[in-house]
Motif scaffolding. Structure first.
Motif, short mmCIF file in Angstrom:
data_model
loop_
_atom_site.label_atom_id
_atom_site.label_comp_id
_atom_site.label_asym_id
_atom_site.label_seq_id
_atom_site.Cartn_x
_atom_site.Cartn_y
_atom_site.Cartn_z
N PRO A 116 34.72 40.34 45.20
CA PRO A 116 35.51 41.77 44.55
C PRO A 116 35.67 42.82 45.05
O PRO A 116 36.57 43.53 45.02
CB PRO A 116 34.61 40.72 42.88
CG PRO A 116 33.94 39.52 43.07
CD PRO A 116 33.80 39.40 44.69
N GLY B 134 35.48 33.47 40.89
CA GLY B 134 36.86 34.34 40.07
C GLY B 134 37.21 33.10 39.35
O GLY B 134 37.24 31.96 40.03
N GLU C 152 43.47 37.82 37.69
CA GLU C 152 42.68 37.64 38.57
C GLU C 152 41.51 38.44 37.77
O GLU C 152 41.77 40.00 37.41
CB GLU C 152 42.55 38.14 40.21
CG GLU C 152 43.83 36.93 40.74
CD GLU C 152 43.43 37.53 42.28
OE1 GLU C 152 43.94 36.65 43.14
OE2 GLU C 152 43.53 38.98 42.62
N GLU D 252 37.45 38.28 38.37
CA GLU D 252 36.38 37.78 39.10
C GLU D 252 35.12 38.81 39.30
O GLU D 252 35.23 40.42 38.40
CB GLU D 252 36.68 38.97 41.09
CG GLU D 252 38.12 38.11 41.48
CD GLU D 252 38.29 38.06 42.80
OE1 GLU D 252 38.87 37.58 43.85
OE2 GLU D 252 37.88 39.35 43.15
#
Length: 691
Positions: A122, A331, A354, A356
């Protein structure tokens, strides 16, 4: 696109793997202007795409190679520069158009995915030591900033795919031995079960290194490594779609010989840096990663759902610290797409999100000749990254396509100081960073087999947790003065197929950056890298390449990359660096391969010429340019009963040039240079059965 601009591009050469599919009758390096799903773009492109993409497949990735370095697999890929340190403790430095040049270890500024699972964390850190390089089947390289699709640290994107599982049972074994104690053993097995298929691979690699130990001074070396990697890939059907599971494990112990000053480098015996040997600089890494993806239809929408997790343990002395890192990250990603025909037009719309997280337990001690001294840092670092994106493509006709995308990302960095006393205050803190990254592009087919493209995009890159933690003021907390770098990129080009035998592409690009992240060292802490932001800078250049099959059994790949990267506003301690070249990046690079096949035999010749590389902000020194040549010969699939044998031999650095494989930008004491190895020999044998 202006006619003069298009005409100038048309005068260049181009790259072989540019968004085109292959005809079965021609080698892997020749590509068609036909629809093909490019996973790195997460969409199905029509005549082409407004972004330059390189694709390398099949034998071009693995034939005649030990399968231990990514640089050996990704050759003659335009825009891509890999500096192979031959030092597993630091890893290979990978750059796309200059993005990634600041990396002191691992990869920065370029996102990497392996079988659909992120290798990039990340915060933007990427390690590739867990990849089964000997089992690669496909590599897609999206050249240039791609933040509207991939968010943080997407100065370019590389998606590596393993050889897919076979339906029939098959197994293979390859052993390689070479100079400097190189030994590699790679085995794999593949087959089917029920409605699914599997592939399992394991590699054991060891290397004594070529850097002389200056302390022992008995002809021994310092810089060896041992690495074991295991990978598994499963595919099956589930809920009307395809379910994919991938997992890998890594065990590595690598010594770090360090970089040298020019006067030591010029002696020619390639020693390790004395201080690194005294402090027993090395890295011991253990890692496990797993991911699962489901691809299918949900509510009439093409759907891709992915979840992944990673655990990594790193221990070892580094100048001037002994570090311990316990990292956990994971994630979730969801992507939905739909395409519809509107008359003779086609509209594709997709979006996703997304989520994460990353948690690092970090402890640093003073380095007492490789042993732990006083505890200097004990803190927990956490990162949360949230991203949402939307993209669309409109094909107005069979020859004209428009695309647009936008993504929003938010990052929260938190440091919890666990080393607090009356004399050591609490350095806990947090940083929040966010960015909006839009993009737009157009692709136009001028005539059959000839198209032009252009795009504009915004990008950003946060500092990694390691870069935020390394503070000149002392250990602990997060650097409050280090900000993300942001940029705007314009690019355009042409790609074509010529006489049914050649594929060509040429691209011009220009990126303006604010806050470029620049490494530096200080006299009081030699060997430790810190970071600061430049005021502004720009990267501009062009990429030209050509690939094809001039005769039956012969294929050529050629790539020329030119990058002029300079500071435009950057002052440190009263010194103005405006107009200076950004260190660590070769201004030009010419890379080409010639492959000749005759029945079972093959010959591969590779040549690489790289220009002088500036090594500091003031450009007072540079690494000398060099030319390297490699030769690989072998036989493929020589049948003996149910077995198929593939022996090979390789000579690298044929002319035994003394060259710098990688540089350490702005290192103290002039220790900018990491030498490459002398002439080296490899011998290998592959055995395959079943299928």
């Amino acid at each position: 696109m202006r006619p003069a601009f298009a005409a100038a591009l048309a005068l260049g050469f181009a790259l072989p793997p540019a968004l085109q599919a292959q005809r079965p009758a021609v080698p892997d390096s020749v590509f068609e202007l036909e629809p093909i799903e490019i996973r790195v773009l997460r969409s199905v492109v029509g005549a082409g795409a407004p972004a330059p993409v390189s694709v390398v497949t099949g034998k071009d990735l693995v034939r005649g190679r030990a399968g231990v370095f990514l640089e050996e697999a990704l050759r003659a890929v335009v825009g891509l520069q890999i500096q192979n340190r031959f030092n597993l403790a630091s890893g290979e430095r990978l750059m796309i158009r200059g993005f990634g040049s600041r990396a002191q270890f691992g990869i920065r500024g370029v996102r990497v995915l392996v079988d659909g699972i992120p290798a990039t964390l990340p915060d933007g850190q990427t390690a590739i030591d867990h990849i089964d390089i000997g089992g690669l089947g496909r590599a897609e390289i999206l050249r240039g900033p791609s933040a509207s699709l991939y968010g943080n640290a997407a100065g370019g994107v590389i998606h590596l795919s393993s050889v897919p599982p076979t339906l029939g049972s098959t197994a293979s074994l390859q052993t390689t031995a070479g100079s400097h104690g190189l030994r590699a053993l790679h085995g794999s097995a593949s087959g089917a079960f029920g409605d699914g298929s599997y592939r399992f691979a394991v590699q054991r690699f060891s290397f004594d290194g070529f850097r002389r130990d200056p302390i022992a001074d008995d002809g021994s070396t310092y810089g060896g490594a041992e690495r074991t990697v295991a990978n598994v890939l499963l595919r099956t059907t589930a809920a009307g779609g395809e379910l994919r599971f991938t997992a890998n494990a890594l065990d590595m112990d690598a010594r770090n010989p360090g970089s040298l000053a020019k006067d030591v480098l010029s002696e020619g015996n390639r020693p390790a840096y004395r201080r690194n040997v005294i402090q027993k600089t090395r890295e011991v890494i253990r890692q496990a990663q797993a991911g699962v993806s489901w691809l299918g239809s949900m509510g009439g929408l093409d759907t891709e759902l992915t979840a992944w997790g990673i655990h990594r343990e790193l221990d070892g002395p580094i100048p001037p610290r002994v570090i311990e890192l316990r990292r956990g990250a994971g994630g979730l990603r969801a992507i939905l797409r739909r395409a519809a025909a509107i008359g003779d037009r086609r509209l594709s719309v997709g979006g996703g999100l997304e989520l994460e997280i990353q948690s690092d337990g970090r402890r640093n001690w003073e380095n007492d000749s490789g042993d732990m001294g006083q505890l200097l840092l004990d803190q927990q670092e956490r990162v949360r990254a949230d991203g949402v994106f939307l993209q669309a493509r409109l094909d107005l006709s069979n020859v004209l396509g428009l695309s647009a995308g936008v993504r929003y990302d938010r990052f929260r960095f938190v440091a919890e100081d666990r080393l607090v006393s009356a004399t050591d205050p609490d350095d806990s803190g947090e940083r929040t960073m966010d960015a909006v990254s839009p993009s737009a592009g157009v692709v136009f087919e001028v005539v059959p087999d000839l198209e032009t493209f252009a795009s504009v995009s915004r990008s950003f890159e946060t500092p990694t947790t390691t870069e935020l933690v390394n503070r000149v003021e002392g250990p602990g907390g997060l650097n409050p003065a280090l900000d993300p770098q942001k940029g705007t990129t314009l690019e355009g080009g042409v790609r074509a197929r010529v006489a049914g035998l050649w594929s060509v592409e040429a691209t011009l690009f220009r990126t303006r950056l604010t806050g470029e992240l620049v490494p530096f060292e200080v006299p009081t802490d030699p060997g430790r890298t810190f970071f600061r932001n430049a005021g502004s800078s720009r990267h501009r250049g062009w990429e030209v390449a050509v690939g094809g099959t001039p005769t039956s059994g012969t294929s050529i790949r050629f790539a020329y990359t030119r990058v002029d990267a300079r500071f435009t506003a950057f002052t440190v301690d009263g010194v103005d660096y405006a107009g200076r070249k950004i260190p660590g990046l070769a201004p030009f690079r010419v890379d080409g391969t010639l492959s000749v096949d005759h029945r079972h035999a093959f010959i591969i010749v590779r040549g690489l010429f790289e220009g002088d590389v500036p090594v500091d902000n003031a450009n007072t020194e540079s690494s000398d340019g060099y030319f390297l040549a490699d030769l690989r010969v072998g036989l493929e699939d020589v049948t003996a009963g149910s077995l198929r044998f593939s022996p090979f031999a390789a000579i690298t650095n044929i002319f035994d040039r003394r060259y710098t494989g990688a540089v350490v930008a702005n290192a103290r004491g002039g220790r900018f240079y990491e030498p490459g190895p002398p002439r080296s020999l490899q011998l290998g044998l592959g055995i395959r059965w079943g299928g």
